[in-house]
Design a protein around this motif. Structure first.
Motif, mmCIF file in Angstrom:
data_model
loop_
_atom_site.group_PDB
_atom_site.id
_atom_site.type_symbol
_atom_site.label_atom_id
_atom_site.label_comp_id
_atom_site.label_asym_id
_atom_site.label_seq_id
_atom_site.Cartn_x
_atom_site.Cartn_y
_atom_site.Cartn_z
ATOM 1 N N TRP A 236 0.839 -1.211 0.000
ATOM 2 C CA TRP A 236 0.000 0.000 0.000
ATOM 3 C C TRP A 236 0.865 1.247 0.000
ATOM 4 N N PHE A 237 1.909 1.254 0.820
ATOM 5 C CA PHE A 237 2.814 2.400 0.923
ATOM 6 C C PHE A 237 3.432 2.703 -0.441
ATOM 7 N N ASP A 238 3.914 1.661 -1.120
ATOM 8 C CA ASP A 238 4.523 1.857 -2.443
ATOM 9 C C ASP A 238 3.486 2.324 -3.457
ATOM 10 N N ALA A 239 2.293 1.704 -3.430
ATOM 11 C CA ALA A 239 1.250 2.054 -4.400
ATOM 12 C C ALA A 239 0.742 3.475 -4.212
ATOM 13 N N GLN A 240 0.822 3.975 -2.996
ATOM 14 C CA GLN A 240 0.356 5.325 -2.711
ATOM 15 C C GLN A 240 1.445 6.381 -2.927
ATOM 16 N N GLY A 241 2.572 5.959 -3.486
ATOM 17 C CA GLY A 241 3.659 6.893 -3.752
ATOM 18 C C GLY A 241 4.527 7.185 -2.563
ATOM 19 N N GLY A 242 4.503 6.310 -1.574
ATOM 20 C CA GLY A 242 5.335 6.521 -0.396
ATOM 21 C C GLY A 242 6.814 6.516 -0.727
ATOM 22 N N GLN A 243 7.549 7.358 -0.064
ATOM 23 C CA GLN A 243 8.993 7.485 -0.274
ATOM 24 C C GLN A 243 9.725 7.204 1.035
ATOM 25 N N ASP A 244 10.903 6.614 0.934
ATOM 26 C CA ASP A 244 11.789 6.411 2.078
ATOM 27 C C ASP A 244 11.214 5.390 3.079
ATOM 28 N N VAL A 245 11.261 4.132 2.666
ATOM 29 C CA VAL A 245 10.782 3.052 3.533
ATOM 30 C C VAL A 245 11.511 3.067 4.874
ATOM 31 N N ALA A 246 12.798 3.343 4.845
ATOM 32 C CA ALA A 246 13.588 3.329 6.073
ATOM 33 C C ALA A 246 13.089 4.337 7.096
ATOM 34 N N ARG A 247 12.492 5.420 6.633
ATOM 35 C CA ARG A 247 11.981 6.450 7.547
ATOM 36 C C ARG A 247 10.601 6.082 8.085
ATOM 37 N N HIS A 248 9.820 5.363 7.311
ATOM 38 C CA HIS A 248 8.428 5.132 7.670
ATOM 39 C C HIS A 248 8.143 3.734 8.193
ATOM 40 N N PHE A 249 9.167 2.871 8.232
ATOM 41 C CA PHE A 249 8.997 1.530 8.800
ATOM 42 C C PHE A 249 10.107 1.275 9.809
ATOM 43 N N VAL A 250 9.739 0.751 10.969
ATOM 44 C CA VAL A 250 10.700 0.367 11.998
ATOM 45 C C VAL A 250 10.336 -1.047 12.443
ATOM 46 N N ALA A 251 11.336 -1.845 12.782
ATOM 47 C CA ALA A 251 11.097 -3.233 13.168
ATOM 48 C C ALA A 251 11.499 -3.468 14.619
ATOM 49 N N LEU A 252 10.651 -4.189 15.330
ATOM 50 C CA LEU A 252 10.959 -4.662 16.678
ATOM 51 C C LEU A 252 11.193 -6.155 16.550
#
Length: 532
Positions: A236-252
């Motif tokens: 969804w993030f990619d399809a909506q034109g989201g940029q910079d996965v590293a900024r908008h996703f964090v993993a625990l």
């Protein structure tokens, strides 16, 4: 089931003493129950003992407890305490708190209390590895809280979406909801756990990629539900034109390599001795930290640590987690009560019953002891509940006049945190009234209007719902579950029961696509064909 456990498991159990039914007090309790306990009437008990409330109530850190409206007396409590001593509960408690491998089926510690232990604090008897682990805990905590503060200060991030399941969802969600008055302004918090796409879809329809931080919470980074939702959120993030996965996703996660391959560079891990249902104190609590900040999260940990120290040092007869566990054993194995209702009289504690369901039923829903031998008695009750006063208009009819006696646990907060006149006093009056009505009942010659009374309840009271008091309340329940599990002689820290259905789902998923029903039972085959 008489599975043979490894020798090291046998040794660990031998050091901890017998399970409850193997003590002399078990038979004594059975005789006492038949002689006095079965007939105990709370109304008569209060009338005959002016000190009953004083004896069966006590203050623990942040929590006052009234246990006096329960179906026990000083004689049964004394025998239960003697049984706990005979079971080696104190030694088992010390083993838990100092890092011994109390999780014997997985051969590891269950040292979630280390997550809230102050920096540098050593306990008598600590295992050699604990000091190093505590240092790592605080390094991770400092880094996680620094990141949380950066998110709190980032005006562009308006939505936090926590993607996890089980302990990676229930604990953080419960705490974020409970501490709503302490939450940072300008940010919304969403929790997605169910593999049912309706849940994630509802969230995604209300957020924008440039304003959203996704938290992917999975220790292994392989949890089926979590990773399915995470992949859909990423698509969804990619399809909506989201940029910079590293900024908008964090993993625990502890699987940093898998997260990096996925495009996530900010990760916070936790050790394998942190069980999922005990993990809100770890980096799994990132959503809590973003919500209430560094000071709030540290206060949450401090409240839990205060309860840990109290649990470690208080004598058994004045130790609230122990007394609650003794009551649980008394009810489950002698009175035969199969469930316990949780009724938080505070709207912000509405997710507390769900958290406690996992905590207790996943921990103590076991049918074999430490040796793998089938138990001759029941263990965990079924937990359920809703906030008061909603529950009064739903299931309290059953509690008051139903054929089964169902113990009830009230959780109330003395001070409200709103300015609406009259509401909080009315709420507290309802809690007091329900507890009193359950006990007192009301006689009527008309059966429909007759209330038998003598229905038991426990009342837990906080002065205010703060990060510290919430931390103490949850830690209290964790220790209570440990103590009852210890008395029952079971391992409260594994959860093999969740595995079988997961494995079968992996087999059935391709069958839903192919229609192959070979080897399936007739019911599953028929349902699968109807679903295609």
């Amino acid at each position: 089931m008489d599975a043979v456990m490894p020798q090291e498991c046998e040794t660990a159990q031998a050091a901890l003493g017998p399970r409850c039914d193997q003590t002399p007090q078990w038979a004594q309790l059975r005789a006492y129950f038949e002689r006095q306990g079965r007939q105990l009437d709370l109304r008569e008990a209060f009338a005959s003992d002016p000190q009953r409330f004083a004896h069966f109530s006590q203050q623990a850190p942040e929590v006052f407890a009234d246990l006096s409206k329960n179906l026990w007396d000083r004689g049964s409590e004394r025998l239960l305490l003697d049984m706990a001593r005979a079971c080696g509960l104190q030694r088992h408690r010390d083993a838990l708190l100092t890092g011994q491998a109390v999780n014997i089926t997985e051969q590891r510690a269950a040292l979630h209390t280390l997550l809230r232990r102050p920096r540098g604090l050593a306990l008598p008897g600590d295992e050699p590895w604990v000091a190093g682990a505590l240092k790592e805990v605080h390094q991770t905590l400092d880094a996680m809280l620094a990141f949380a503060e950066s998110v709190r200060a980032d005006a562009q991030i308006t939505d936090i979406v926590n993607i996890g399941i089980g302990g990676s969802d229930l604990g953080p969600q419960m705490a974020v909801v409970a501490l709503e008055p302490y939450r940072v302004l300008g940010k919304r918090f969403h929790f997605v756990s169910n593999i049912d796409g309706h849940e994630l879809d509802r969230v995604l329809r209300n957020v924008r990629p440039e304003h959203t931080l996704f938290i992917v919470a999975s220790k292994t980074f392989t949890t089926l539900e979590t990773m399915t939702n995470a992949r859909s959120a990423r698509a969804w993030f990619d399809a909506q034109g989201g940029q910079d996965v590293a900024r908008h996703f964090v993993a625990l996660t502890s699987n940093v390599a898998a997260a990096r391959d996925w495009g996530v560079t900010t990760t916070f891990g936790f050790a394998d001795w942190v069980g999922g249902r005990y993990s809100l104190w770890s980096s799994i609590g990132l959503s809590i930290a973003i919500a209430i900040g560094d000071a709030g999260f540290r206060a949450l940990l401090a409240g839990a640590h205060a309860m840990d120290e109290y649990f470690r040092t208080a004598p058994l007869e004045h130790n609230l987690p122990v007394r609650l566990a003794l009551l649980d054993v008394w009810y489950r194995n002698f009175h035969g009560f199969g469930s316990r209702c949780i009724a938080p009289y505070h709207a912000n504690l509405r997710r507390l019953p769900a958290h406690l369901q996992q905590l207790e039923m996943e921990s103590n829903g076991k049918r074999v002891d430490h040796h793998g031998r089938a138990l001759p008695y029941a263990t965990s009750p079924a937990l359920w509940g809703e906030p008061g006063s909603n529950g009064q208009h739903a299931f309290f009819q059953l509690l008051h006049q139903g054929p089964d006696v169902l113990p009830l646990e009230f959780v109330a907060v003395r001070e409200g945190m709103h300015a609406l006149a009259g509401h909080h006093q009315m709420l507290l009056a309802n809690a007091l009234a329900q507890a009193r009505a359950l006990m007192q009942g009301r006689h009527s010659d008309c059966g429909h209007r007759h209330f038998p009374g003598n229905r038991p309840s426990t009342f837990l009271l906080l002065d205010a719902l703060t990060p510290a008091s919430l931390g103490a309340l949850v830690a209290l329940q964790e220790h209570r579950v440990f103590c009852s599990g210890s008395l029952w002689g079971i391992n409260s820290f594994d959860q093999w029961g969740v595995e079988l259905g997961k494995q079968m789902a992996l087999d059935l998923l391709p069958r839903l696509q192919s229609g192959d029903v070979a080897g399936l039972d007739a019911s599953t085959a028929g349902l699968l064909q109807r679903m295609r």
